[in-house]
Motif scaffolding. Structure first.
Motif, PDB file in Angstrom:
ATOM      1  N   GLU A   1     -17.536  -4.711 -10.540  1.00 39.28           N
ATOM      2  CA  GLU A   1     -16.485  -3.998 -11.271  1.00 39.28           C
ATOM      3  C   GLU A   1     -15.299  -3.675 -10.353  1.00 39.28           C
ATOM      4  OE1 GLU A   1     -18.376  -4.656 -14.519  1.00 39.28           O
ATOM      5  OE2 GLU A   1     -16.481  -3.598 -14.564  1.00 39.28           O
ATOM      6  N   THR A   2     -14.111  -3.713 -10.936  1.00 43.25           N
ATOM      7  CA  THR A   2     -12.885  -3.378 -10.217  1.00 43.25           C
ATOM      8  C   THR A   2     -12.180  -2.239 -10.964  1.00 43.25           C
ATOM      9  OG1 THR A   2     -11.477  -4.895 -11.472  1.00 43.25           O
ATOM     10  CG2 THR A   2     -12.626  -5.805  -9.526  1.00 43.25           C
ATOM     11  N   LEU A   3     -11.053  -1.800 -10.431  1.00 43.84           N
ATOM     12  CA  LEU A   3     -10.260  -0.781 -11.118  1.00 43.84           C
ATOM     13  C   LEU A   3      -9.441  -1.353 -12.269  1.00 43.84           C
ATOM     14  CD1 LEU A   3      -8.974   1.598  -8.284  1.00 43.84           C
ATOM     15  CD2 LEU A   3     -11.016   1.776  -9.708  1.00 43.84           C
ATOM     16  N   LEU A   4      -9.503  -2.665 -12.463  1.00 47.72           N
ATOM     17  CA  LEU A   4      -8.868  -3.296 -13.614  1.00 47.72           C
ATOM     18  C   LEU A   4      -9.948  -3.456 -14.681  1.00 47.72           C
ATOM     19  CD1 LEU A   4      -6.331  -4.556 -14.838  1.00 47.72           C
ATOM     20  CD2 LEU A   4      -7.017  -6.741 -13.819  1.00 47.72           C
ATOM     21  N   PRO A   5      -9.962  -2.567 -15.682  1.00 53.01           N
ATOM     22  CA  PRO A   5     -11.051  -2.564 -16.673  1.00 53.01           C
ATOM     23  C   PRO A   5     -11.226  -3.922 -17.358  1.00 53.01           C
ATOM     24  CG  PRO A   5      -9.639  -0.633 -16.939  1.00 53.01           C
ATOM     25  CD  PRO A   5      -8.953  -1.535 -15.959  1.00 53.01           C
ATOM     26  N   GLY A   6     -12.485  -4.332 -17.464  1.00 54.45           N
ATOM     27  CA  GLY A   6     -12.792  -5.584 -18.133  1.00 54.45           C
ATOM     28  C   GLY A   6     -12.599  -6.822 -17.292  1.00 54.45           C
TER      29      GLY A   6
ATOM     30  N   LYS B   1      -4.909  -3.620  -8.899  1.00 51.15           N
ATOM     31  CA  LYS B   1      -6.141  -2.935  -9.309  1.00 51.15           C
ATOM     32  C   LYS B   1      -7.340  -3.874  -9.245  1.00 51.15           C
ATOM     33  CE  LYS B   1      -4.374   0.553 -12.510  1.00 51.15           C
ATOM     34  NZ  LYS B   1      -4.380   0.972 -13.929  1.00 51.15           N
ATOM     35  N   TYR B   2      -7.080  -5.146  -9.436  1.00 55.94           N
ATOM     36  CA  TYR B   2      -8.131  -6.160  -9.393  1.00 55.94           C
ATOM     37  C   TYR B   2      -8.666  -6.349  -7.972  1.00 55.94           C
ATOM     38  CZ  TYR B   2     -10.367 -10.498 -11.057  1.00 55.94           C
ATOM     39  OH  TYR B   2     -11.258 -11.465 -11.428  1.00 55.94           O
ATOM     40  N   HIS B   3      -7.975  -5.824  -6.991  1.00 56.49           N
ATOM     41  CA  HIS B   3      -8.379  -5.938  -5.590  1.00 56.49           C
ATOM     42  C   HIS B   3      -9.064  -4.674  -5.074  1.00 56.49           C
ATOM     43  CE1 HIS B   3      -5.712  -9.323  -6.028  1.00 56.49           C
ATOM     44  NE2 HIS B   3      -6.213  -9.809  -4.916  1.00 56.49           N
ATOM     45  N   ILE B   4      -9.343  -3.716  -5.964  1.00 57.39           N
ATOM     46  CA  ILE B   4      -9.976  -2.465  -5.563  1.00 57.39           C
ATOM     47  C   ILE B   4     -11.296  -2.302  -6.312  1.00 57.39           C
ATOM     48  CG2 ILE B   4      -9.750   0.044  -5.384  1.00 57.39           C
ATOM     49  CD1 ILE B   4      -6.697  -0.356  -5.473  1.00 57.39           C
TER      50      ILE B   4
ATOM     51  N   LEU C   1       0.835  -1.201   0.000  1.00 60.12           N
ATOM     52  CA  LEU C   1       0.000   0.000   0.000  1.00 60.12           C
ATOM     53  C   LEU C   1       0.868   1.250   0.000  1.00 60.12           C
ATOM     54  CD1 LEU C   1      -2.838   1.311   0.315  1.00 60.12           C
ATOM     55  CD2 LEU C   1      -2.511   1.136   2.767  1.00 60.12           C
ATOM     56  N   GLU C   2       1.895   1.263   0.827  1.00 56.69           N
ATOM     57  CA  GLU C   2       2.770   2.429   0.932  1.00 56.69           C
ATOM     58  C   GLU C   2       3.637   2.622  -0.309  1.00 56.69           C
ATOM     59  OE1 GLU C   2       5.087   1.988   4.460  1.00 56.69           O
ATOM     60  OE2 GLU C   2       3.401   2.393   5.792  1.00 56.69           O
ATOM     61  N   THR C   3       4.066   1.525  -0.940  1.00 58.66           N
ATOM     62  CA  THR C   3       5.028   1.651  -2.028  1.00 58.66           C
ATOM     63  C   THR C   3       4.414   1.645  -3.425  1.00 58.66           C
ATOM     64  OG1 THR C   3       5.396  -0.742  -2.019  1.00 58.66           O
ATOM     65  CG2 THR C   3       6.903   0.603  -0.697  1.00 58.66           C
ATOM     66  N   VAL C   4       3.323   0.898  -3.619  1.00 48.65           N
ATOM     67  CA  VAL C   4       2.769   0.740  -4.959  1.00 48.65           C
ATOM     68  C   VAL C   4       1.380   1.361  -5.103  1.00 48.65           C
ATOM     69  CG1 VAL C   4       2.136  -0.948  -6.726  1.00 48.65           C
ATOM     70  CG2 VAL C   4       4.092  -1.399  -5.240  1.00 48.65           C
TER      71      VAL C   4
ATOM     72  N   LEU D   1      -2.228   5.423  -6.743  1.00 56.83           N
ATOM     73  CA  LEU D   1      -3.478   5.016  -7.374  1.00 56.83           C
ATOM     74  C   LEU D   1      -4.680   5.362  -6.493  1.00 56.83           C
ATOM     75  CD1 LEU D   1      -5.072   3.459  -9.590  1.00 56.83           C
ATOM     76  CD2 LEU D   1      -4.706   1.413  -8.192  1.00 56.83           C
ATOM     77  N   ILE D   2      -4.597   5.030  -5.218  1.00 60.50           N
ATOM     78  CA  ILE D   2      -5.711   5.291  -4.300  1.00 60.50           C
ATOM     79  C   ILE D   2      -5.931   6.785  -4.132  1.00 60.50           C
ATOM     80  CG2 ILE D   2      -6.432   5.111  -1.880  1.00 60.50           C
ATOM     81  CD1 ILE D   2      -5.334   2.246  -1.937  1.00 60.50           C
ATOM     82  N   ARG D   3      -4.864   7.538  -3.948  1.00 58.80           N
ATOM     83  CA  ARG D   3      -5.015   8.996  -3.810  1.00 58.80           C
ATOM     84  C   ARG D   3      -5.657   9.606  -5.059  1.00 58.80           C
ATOM     85  NH1 ARG D   3      -3.251  10.692   0.794  1.00 58.80           N
ATOM     86  NH2 ARG D   3      -1.440   9.815   1.800  1.00 58.80           N
ATOM     87  N   THR D   4      -5.219   9.182  -6.243  1.00 61.08           N
ATOM     88  CA  THR D   4      -5.770   9.702  -7.493  1.00 61.08           C
ATOM     89  C   THR D   4      -7.258   9.375  -7.604  1.00 61.08           C
ATOM     90  OG1 THR D   4      -3.640   9.462  -8.582  1.00 61.08           O
ATOM     91  CG2 THR D   4      -5.563   9.635 -10.010  1.00 61.08           C
TER      92      THR D   4
END
Length: 196
Positions: free
Chosen positions: A128-133, A104-107, A60-63, A67-70
């Motif tokens: 739906e996840t943040l990984l489109p499709g 992204k598939y976990h969000i 979470l801290e490094t990767v 993404l989450i902030r955006t």
């Protein structure tokens, strides 16, 4: 004269004490506001580490942080993050740290908690996840024969590790496999919740 000096010193000491107390209280208030637009991801990471999700806390801290902030800044939404337990990182077929596409598939870009899982979802619902499709598929629900609800055959083992109203974090036993939705699409009719 000495009395005025003593009173001035006392008032200065009192004012500085109040200032320090007010400044010290602000971070606590910011962290615990339920609908705050800013999220202290360091706090989320500390909570995850404490509850046995240290590898995901570091991820979470490094990767995931940018993404989450955006997502939270650009969209007025709640995010739900599913965190694999530390053991999943050791047994993973994925490289470490996991690729961003897998994370992204976990969000999920909306609120999922035990109550929402009981109401609108059915076996085979797509989430739906943040990984489109690549949606997650509901494979068991709370209150069914299964002891734990699951998505993509992965059990949700810890509900609400963290929730501040904008970010909800749940623990899962393993990584979700992005290939699972292609397999299940052949077996289960689509009852998607992409508009949810």
């Amino acid at each position: 004269m000495a009395s005025k000096f003593a009173i001035s010193c006392f008032l200065l000491l009192l004012a500085s004490t109040l200032f320090i107390t007010i400044q010290g209280a602000q971070p606590y208030q910011k962290i615990h506001q339920p609908k705050s637009s800013a999220i202290n991801l360091g706090w989320v990471s500390a909570v995850l580490s404490h509850k046995g999700y240290g590898a995901m806390a570091l991820t979470l801290e490094t990767v995931l942080e940018p993404l989450i902030r955006t997502q939270l800044i650009n969209h007025s939404t709640t995010l739900t993050l599913f965190c694999p337990h530390d053991q999943a990182f050791f047994n993973s077929k994925y490289p470490q740290p996991p690729p961003l596409t897998l994370l992204k598939y976990h969000i999920v870009p909306f609120k999922i908690d035990p109550h929402t899982m009981e109401a609108p979802f059915h076996h085979g619902s797509k989430v739906e996840t943040l990984l489109p499709g690549h949606p997650l598929v509901v494979t068991s629900l709370p209150g069914t024969r299964a002891s734990y609800p699951s998505l993509n055959q992965v059990k949700v083992t810890d509900w609400v590790l963290f929730n501040n109203g904008r970010l909800i974090v749940h623990g899962v036993e393993n990584f979700f496999d992005p290939e699972y939705d292609a397999v299940i699409a052949k077996e289960v009719p689509s009852r998607g919740f992409s508009d949810f």
